[in-house]
Design a protein around this motif. Structure first.
Motif, mmCIF file in Angstrom:
data_model
loop_
_atom_site.group_PDB
_atom_site.id
_atom_site.type_symbol
_atom_site.label_atom_id
_atom_site.label_comp_id
_atom_site.label_asym_id
_atom_site.label_seq_id
_atom_site.Cartn_x
_atom_site.Cartn_y
_atom_site.Cartn_z
ATOM 1 N N MET A 5 3.112 1.863 -0.341
ATOM 2 C CA MET A 5 2.553 0.787 0.470
ATOM 3 C C MET A 5 2.540 1.165 1.948
ATOM 4 S SD MET A 5 3.906 -2.732 -1.226
ATOM 5 C CE MET A 5 2.591 -3.628 -0.414
ATOM 6 N N ALA A 6 3.620 1.825 2.353
ATOM 7 C CA ALA A 6 3.684 2.229 3.750
ATOM 8 C C ALA A 6 2.536 3.180 4.082
ATOM 9 C CB ALA A 6 5.024 2.898 4.042
ATOM 10 N N ARG A 7 2.264 4.107 3.183
ATOM 11 C CA ARG A 7 1.184 5.061 3.444
ATOM 12 C C ARG A 7 -0.172 4.356 3.472
ATOM 13 N NH1 ARG A 7 3.070 9.967 4.030
ATOM 14 N NH2 ARG A 7 5.082 10.422 3.081
ATOM 15 N N PHE A 52 -4.272 1.595 9.177
ATOM 16 C CA PHE A 52 -4.006 1.432 10.612
ATOM 17 C C PHE A 52 -4.678 2.542 11.413
ATOM 18 C CE2 PHE A 52 -0.969 2.766 14.048
ATOM 19 C CZ PHE A 52 -1.258 1.750 14.942
ATOM 20 N N LEU A 53 -4.450 3.790 10.966
ATOM 21 C CA LEU A 53 -5.031 4.937 11.677
ATOM 22 C C LEU A 53 -6.561 4.848 11.694
ATOM 23 C CD1 LEU A 53 -2.759 7.883 10.489
ATOM 24 C CD2 LEU A 53 -3.054 7.023 12.825
ATOM 25 N N GLY A 64 4.937 -5.788 -2.340
ATOM 26 C CA GLY A 64 5.626 -5.892 -1.050
ATOM 27 C C GLY A 64 7.010 -6.485 -1.225
ATOM 28 N N LEU A 95 -0.739 1.250 4.325
ATOM 29 C CA LEU A 95 -0.807 0.523 5.597
ATOM 30 C C LEU A 95 -1.112 1.479 6.745
ATOM 31 C CD1 LEU A 95 2.177 -2.037 5.510
ATOM 32 C CD2 LEU A 95 -0.257 -2.541 5.659
ATOM 33 N N THR A 96 -0.428 2.620 6.724
ATOM 34 C CA THR A 96 -0.595 3.585 7.815
ATOM 35 C C THR A 96 -2.012 4.148 7.839
ATOM 36 O OG1 THR A 96 1.726 4.164 7.518
ATOM 37 C CG2 THR A 96 0.384 5.638 8.856
ATOM 38 N N ARG A 97 -2.516 4.497 6.676
ATOM 39 C CA ARG A 97 -3.879 5.033 6.630
ATOM 40 C C ARG A 97 -4.877 4.024 7.190
ATOM 41 N NH1 ARG A 97 -2.407 8.345 2.152
ATOM 42 N NH2 ARG A 97 -2.297 6.564 0.746
ATOM 43 N N ARG A 143 -8.452 2.237 11.585
ATOM 44 C CA ARG A 143 -8.966 1.231 12.503
ATOM 45 C C ARG A 143 -8.748 1.625 13.970
ATOM 46 N NH1 ARG A 143 -7.617 -4.740 10.224
ATOM 47 N NH2 ARG A 143 -5.896 -3.821 9.039
ATOM 48 N N MET A 144 -7.633 2.286 14.243
ATOM 49 C CA MET A 144 -7.382 2.718 15.618
ATOM 50 C C MET A 144 -8.405 3.784 16.021
ATOM 51 S SD MET A 144 -4.831 1.029 16.933
ATOM 52 C CE MET A 144 -3.713 1.847 18.086
ATOM 53 N N ARG A 175 7.657 1.452 -2.068
ATOM 54 C CA ARG A 175 7.695 1.220 -0.629
ATOM 55 C C ARG A 175 6.894 2.281 0.114
ATOM 56 N NH1 ARG A 175 13.274 1.241 2.542
ATOM 57 N NH2 ARG A 175 13.905 0.881 0.391
ATOM 58 N N GLU A 176 7.122 3.523 -0.283
ATOM 59 C CA GLU A 176 6.429 4.596 0.422
ATOM 60 C C GLU A 176 4.920 4.517 0.211
ATOM 61 O OE1 GLU A 176 8.379 8.277 0.323
ATOM 62 O OE2 GLU A 176 6.587 9.427 0.871
ATOM 63 N N ALA A 210 9.147 -3.821 -2.797
ATOM 64 C CA ALA A 210 9.442 -2.745 -1.861
ATOM 65 C C ALA A 210 10.475 -3.164 -0.826
ATOM 66 C CB ALA A 210 8.153 -2.306 -1.156
ATOM 67 N N SER A 211 10.389 -4.416 -0.397
ATOM 68 C CA SER A 211 11.305 -4.866 0.651
ATOM 69 C C SER A 211 12.619 -5.381 0.066
ATOM 70 C CB SER A 211 10.652 -5.960 1.477
ATOM 71 O OG SER A 211 10.400 -7.094 0.665
#
Lengths: 118, 118, 118, 118
Positions: free
Chosen positions: D86-88, D94-95, D19, D90-92, D97-98, D83-84, D22-23
């Motif tokens: 990690m972003a993916r 997130f999706l 992280g 996180l997104t996966r 859990r939603m 970065r990408e 990436a940041s």
DNA sequence: GTGGTCTAGACCACT
DNA sequence: GTGGTCTAGACCACC
């Protein structure tokens, strides 16, 4: 302090504190005793003391700052609000017990005035 | 029944009986439970139960007849007298607590009327 | 269940239950496990389990009936409300972490759409 | 740092470092802390710290130079790639859990936009 | 059996 | 030092 067996200790201690706040013995913004101190003063367990403050905090009467202690909030009118709430509770319980004795509203008012003027 | 630790049990039980007499739940001339029965009902020691009747007798509320038991006296106005005495005690304690909150006589009267009409 | 050391257990368990309610795995009106059962299921102390229900009750999600157990309330829209609240919490935390990676709103939206269509 | 009991510590620490890379908090070519230093910073065992770098090296994110230490690689686009990735992730998550909450893609997009504009 | 309360004592984070 | 959390185990009231 003498505890009534039928009411949770944390409520009785909380009411005692509320009475002191309502009557001005404890002022808004003032620091309340630490949990451990309160436990000693009332001869109760520290956990029970903590619960007292949890309740008061939930009622918006005090706020707790970690590592610093618990303080009476300084919101305007809070003291007045607490006083009125306690007064109404006392009054309701008084009326209930008087009526259980079979007294009418008029009789209650009459006795009250007589006792007031003593 | 829940006892307050700070007041002798025999007084608390005595007050409970007086309340029942004042409100008419127990009538003049009626036989009260025997000492042993009273002890069971209130989960107290028989000695304490005996003391309860000693006090009530001393106050002229009941009388014990050897071998028969304890009876509420039939004197005219006794019930009324007990009721008034209890009412005055309740009222005095009520006023004391309301004033401890910092309330004036007027405020007490105001709140009382509001709560009466609920 | 695996607990995160930084968040109180009673909140984590509470969130888990809220998730089950929000997703419909637990229905409105349904009885929740007893405190002792919950303690066993999550391998926590019964006191901690009780605290879980205290919190949920305070949030208006469940109600507890003494001697009977704790039940999910049947209020209309409650389930929807809980779901939305949890969704917003998840979303806020997601956005925060994505931005910490230095991603713009556009980039976030782009990645989200790509992953959605997998 | 707070560790989740369910995920190996070396992965959690590795993710934390990724992280930061990436940041941009840690730059390409920069020297990473020594194994012993890393162990102290994260309060973990030196062996675990070593394993963290093994993993990052395997993923092509850093390289160890004998006797010099461990460095973030300077390959073009590496930072972007991490970065990408990690972003993916996180997104996966997130999706997932939603959707577990029963939300559709449209609803997710709607809430996301609302929260973005706060 | 259920939840509610209380005690005892431990450990942690914050200041 | 402060409050916050957790565990352990006890007793009670209600159903």
């Amino acid at each position: 302090m003498n505890f009534d067996t039928s009411i949770p200790i944390y409520l009785q201690v909380g009411n005692d504190l509320k009475g002191k706040i309502a009557s001005g013995q404890i002022q808004p913004g003032e620091k309340l005793p630490s949990g451990r101190e309160l436990a000693q003063q009332y001869q109760i367990n520290p956990n029970t003391a903590a619960r007292v403050y949890q309740v008061l905090e939930q009622e918006g009467i005090c706020e707790t700052r970690r590592g610093l202690g618990t303080y009476v909030v300084e919101e305007i009118g809070m003291q007045q609000k607490v006083r009125e709430e306690m007064a109404r509770d006392l009054t309701r319980s008084f009326l209930e017990r008087m009526r259980a004795l079979g007294l009418s509203g008029e009789e209650i008012g009459k006795i009250l005035k007589e006792e007031e003027n003593r």
